[in-house]
Design a protein around this motif. Structure first.
Motif, mmCIF file in Angstrom:
data_model
loop_
_atom_site.group_PDB
_atom_site.id
_atom_site.type_symbol
_atom_site.label_atom_id
_atom_site.label_comp_id
_atom_site.label_asym_id
_atom_site.label_seq_id
_atom_site.Cartn_x
_atom_site.Cartn_y
_atom_site.Cartn_z
ATOM 1 N N PRO A 89 0.796 -1.237 0.000
ATOM 2 C CA PRO A 89 0.000 0.000 0.000
ATOM 3 C C PRO A 89 0.826 1.285 0.000
ATOM 4 O O PRO A 89 0.337 2.330 -0.428
ATOM 5 C CB PRO A 89 -0.847 -0.124 1.274
ATOM 6 C CG PRO A 89 -0.171 -1.160 2.105
ATOM 7 C CD PRO A 89 0.467 -2.099 1.161
ATOM 8 N N SER A 110 -5.928 -1.234 -13.324
ATOM 9 C CA SER A 110 -7.173 -1.710 -12.720
ATOM 10 C C SER A 110 -6.896 -2.733 -11.625
ATOM 11 O O SER A 110 -7.497 -2.674 -10.540
ATOM 12 C CB SER A 110 -8.078 -2.331 -13.788
ATOM 13 O OG SER A 110 -8.458 -1.369 -14.745
ATOM 14 N N LYS A 113 -5.267 -0.951 -8.575
ATOM 15 C CA LYS A 113 -6.234 -0.135 -7.844
ATOM 16 C C LYS A 113 -7.241 -0.994 -7.087
ATOM 17 O O LYS A 113 -7.759 -0.594 -6.038
ATOM 18 C CB LYS A 113 -6.959 0.802 -8.812
ATOM 19 C CG LYS A 113 -6.102 1.930 -9.349
ATOM 20 C CD LYS A 113 -5.783 2.953 -8.270
ATOM 21 C CE LYS A 113 -5.136 4.194 -8.856
ATOM 22 N NZ LYS A 113 -4.869 5.222 -7.808
ATOM 23 N N GLU A 114 -7.539 -2.167 -7.651
ATOM 24 C CA GLU A 114 -8.445 -3.084 -6.961
ATOM 25 C C GLU A 114 -7.794 -3.613 -5.691
ATOM 26 O O GLU A 114 -8.468 -3.844 -4.677
ATOM 27 C CB GLU A 114 -8.806 -4.257 -7.881
ATOM 28 C CG GLU A 114 -9.822 -5.216 -7.287
ATOM 29 C CD GLU A 114 -10.220 -6.318 -8.251
ATOM 30 O OE1 GLU A 114 -10.734 -7.350 -7.791
ATOM 31 O OE2 GLU A 114 -10.018 -6.134 -9.476
ATOM 32 N N LEU A 115 -6.463 -3.762 -5.744
ATOM 33 C CA LEU A 115 -5.719 -4.255 -4.584
ATOM 34 C C LEU A 115 -5.541 -3.142 -3.548
ATOM 35 O O LEU A 115 -5.810 -3.337 -2.357
ATOM 36 C CB LEU A 115 -4.357 -4.777 -5.035
ATOM 37 C CG LEU A 115 -3.519 -5.539 -4.010
ATOM 38 C CD1 LEU A 115 -4.245 -6.785 -3.518
ATOM 39 C CD2 LEU A 115 -2.168 -5.921 -4.636
ATOM 40 N N TYR A 116 -5.077 -1.973 -4.025
ATOM 41 C CA TYR A 116 -4.871 -0.808 -3.153
ATOM 42 C C TYR A 116 -5.410 0.427 -3.873
ATOM 43 O O TYR A 116 -4.734 0.990 -4.739
ATOM 44 C CB TYR A 116 -3.395 -0.622 -2.821
ATOM 45 C CG TYR A 116 -2.769 -1.810 -2.132
ATOM 46 C CD1 TYR A 116 -3.207 -2.214 -0.868
ATOM 47 C CD2 TYR A 116 -1.742 -2.534 -2.734
ATOM 48 C CE1 TYR A 116 -2.644 -3.310 -0.229
ATOM 49 C CE2 TYR A 116 -1.166 -3.624 -2.108
ATOM 50 C CZ TYR A 116 -1.620 -4.010 -0.856
ATOM 51 O OH TYR A 116 -1.066 -5.091 -0.226
ATOM 52 N N SER A 117 -6.595 0.846 -3.499
ATOM 53 C CA SER A 117 -7.293 1.890 -4.249
ATOM 54 C C SER A 117 -6.578 3.241 -4.222
ATOM 55 O O SER A 117 -6.761 4.058 -5.125
ATOM 56 C CB SER A 117 -8.720 2.052 -3.711
ATOM 57 O OG SER A 117 -8.702 2.431 -2.341
ATOM 58 N N GLN A 118 -5.760 3.497 -3.190
ATOM 59 C CA GLN A 118 -5.089 4.787 -3.061
ATOM 60 C C GLN A 118 -3.672 4.782 -3.625
ATOM 61 O O GLN A 118 -2.947 5.768 -3.465
ATOM 62 C CB GLN A 118 -5.043 5.187 -1.575
ATOM 63 C CG GLN A 118 -6.412 5.313 -0.927
ATOM 64 C CD GLN A 118 -7.304 6.296 -1.655
ATOM 65 O OE1 GLN A 118 -6.895 7.411 -1.961
ATOM 66 N NE2 GLN A 118 -8.534 5.875 -1.949
ATOM 67 N N LEU A 135 -6.054 7.869 -16.211
ATOM 68 C CA LEU A 135 -6.066 7.076 -14.984
ATOM 69 C C LEU A 135 -4.947 7.472 -14.029
ATOM 70 O O LEU A 135 -4.937 7.077 -12.865
ATOM 71 C CB LEU A 135 -5.932 5.581 -15.315
ATOM 72 C CG LEU A 135 -7.096 4.938 -16.067
ATOM 73 C CD1 LEU A 135 -6.715 3.526 -16.501
ATOM 74 C CD2 LEU A 135 -8.343 4.912 -15.199
ATOM 75 N N ASP A 137 -2.297 9.657 -11.643
ATOM 76 C CA ASP A 137 -2.258 10.774 -10.709
ATOM 77 C C ASP A 137 -1.334 11.858 -11.241
ATOM 78 O O ASP A 137 -1.560 13.046 -11.020
ATOM 79 C CB ASP A 137 -1.768 10.299 -9.341
ATOM 80 C CG ASP A 137 -2.730 9.311 -8.703
ATOM 81 O OD1 ASP A 137 -3.711 9.763 -8.085
ATOM 82 O OD2 ASP A 137 -2.500 8.096 -8.828
#
Length: 220
Positions: A89, A110, A113-118, A135, A137
């Motif tokens: 994370p 994808s 982000k599914e594993l750690y959304s932040q 997608l 940042d």
């Protein structure tokens, strides 16, 4: 075929492409993310790319690792077969795709982000309007100069620009963290560079000692 003339044209084209890489605030944001999450908080940088971009991403990871930022290359296909587990994370991802549409890289975002959304994503791409760029940042655009390949297909100019952009991130991160020759020597023991870094450190220590002796003698 005039090889020398072709060489002159290639050097000119790639030099122009490099000089036209957009200089944006994105670099400051990317460096800040890497320093804060990796250097300060103990995460790591995870780079990825497919094909030639993957080779550049791997090179960027090894360069970061040798300069004080733990980094690893994650193959986007292998990520779908268990290697995604390397992510934590506190990490930062740096993804390379010239088209910004590379299927495996878009899928990797994808999955990550599914594993750690932040989990923050930095993208280097030649297409800042692409799905991958949207997608991200932080999106760092190459400027999209055409490849010098006579077919306009083989990754040549694009990978050169990505390499340079990786260097910009590495050098600025080194400056931000205060990375020294002594730090480098601790991480690079073998070969010419290892010997040179240790010799340079020894010479610096001798020079510093001589300066202190001189200062003490003047003070007396």
């Amino acid at each position: 075929m005039d090889v020398k003339q072709t060489m002159i044209e290639i050097l000119a084209a790639e030099s122009e492409a490099i000089s036209n890489i957009p200089v944006t605030d994105g670099y400051e944001k990317a460096v800040e993310l890497i320093v804060r999450r990796v250097h300060d908080k103990g995460g790591k940088l995870v780079t990825s790319g497919m094909g030639k971009c993957g080779q550049i991403a791997d090179n960027i990871a090894t360069t970061f690792s040798s300069t004080g930022i733990p980094a690893i290359f994650l193959h986007p296909s292998e990520a779908q077969h268990g290697d995604l587990g390397v992510l934590q994370p506190g990490d930062v991802m740096l993804l390379l795709s010239n088209s910004g549409r590379t299927t495996e890289i878009v899928a990797l975002v994808s999955l990550a982000k599914e594993l750690y959304s932040q989990l923050p994503i930095i993208v280097i791409t030649g297409n800042p309007d692409s799905e991958l760029a949207q997608l991200a940042d932080v999106c760092l655009a190459t400027g999209g100069a055409p490849e010098v390949c006579p077919l306009g297909l083989t990754p040549t100019t694009s990978t050169t620009m990505m390499t340079v952009m990786g260097d910009v991130l590495v050098v600025n991160t080194m400056k931000a963290t205060g990375f020294t020759r002594e730090d480098y020597a601790k991480r690079h023991h073998g070969g010419y560079l290892g010997r040179k870094s240790r010799l340079d450190n020894a010479q610096c220590r001798m020079q510093n000692a001589e300066c202190r002796m001189l200062e003490n003698s003047i003070a007396r």
